[in-house]
Scaffold this motif. Sequence first.
Motif: not given
Length: 299
Positions: A38-43, A59-62, A102-103
């Motif tokens: 959620a923080a990175r708005e990933l699918t 495994l995700v989509r940015r 820095a995350a």
Amino acid sequence: MAFEPSGRLVKALGEAQGEAAAADWLGRVPALAQEAVAARELTVERVQAPGGRSSMVVLVRRPDGAQGALKLAPSAAHPERERAALAHWNGWGAVQLAEDPAAEDGALLLERLHCEVSLRSLPEAKALLEAAGVVRKLWVEPAADHPFETAEARTARQTAAMREAPAELAPLVDAALAARDELVASGSELLLLHGNFRQGKVLGGDRAPWLAVGPDPLVGERAYDLARLVRDRIDDQIATAAGSPATRRRVNRLADSLDVDRARLHGWTLFRAVESGVRAMAAGRKQDGEMLLEFASWL
């Protein structure tokens, strides 16, 4: 999407960290993964299977549609050190960090590699050649304010458990500890090292043919890093029954190919094999431990 750790990860973390500590983190993994996504708005596409023994990879989509891989590991694995190492390499020989260095949530968003294709898929001679080309790129000067421990400090911690090994292992353990003491007393290199470099830690990529993943970074000499690669495909080496001469030839070939001192590579290979063997035996992985100790006896 269910973020369920694989049985492989559950078993490996239980052996490495103890059942209670492993269960605590594994129980929090679904929530940690959801928060990182959620923080990175990933699918999310899927959890990588069968996955690794020290982390879970999703495994995700940015947001821009590019493929990525989100890695979650327990704090005991020091993901902040992996982040620092990947940021320092900046894609040179290693997987690229795909987010702000820095995350601080413990998760790592990485470029997507071909997780099903490692150097272990190649014939042995070709795999060793490619591995040498990759690890050579990783040996760079660390930043002045780096967060990494030294090989001397890491191996000092490991010696305590080695001294508690059964009496019948004393000759090998004593030889390994003596080799380690001599090496740290005479060492001078302080380069950034992968820390766990082997063929299975090098995956196929699109940006480059082969890229290293999963570092356990530290600073020290090149021979320390190369020592783990020497015993790669140990089951095949044991099965050939070629014994000590073949093992020493392997040490010499790898040392010469990367301009590493043969004696120092021999010493670190002995120490790391015995340390791993003793640790495997203590964790109840008798077959693995016996193979590692037999390999060490050939050195």
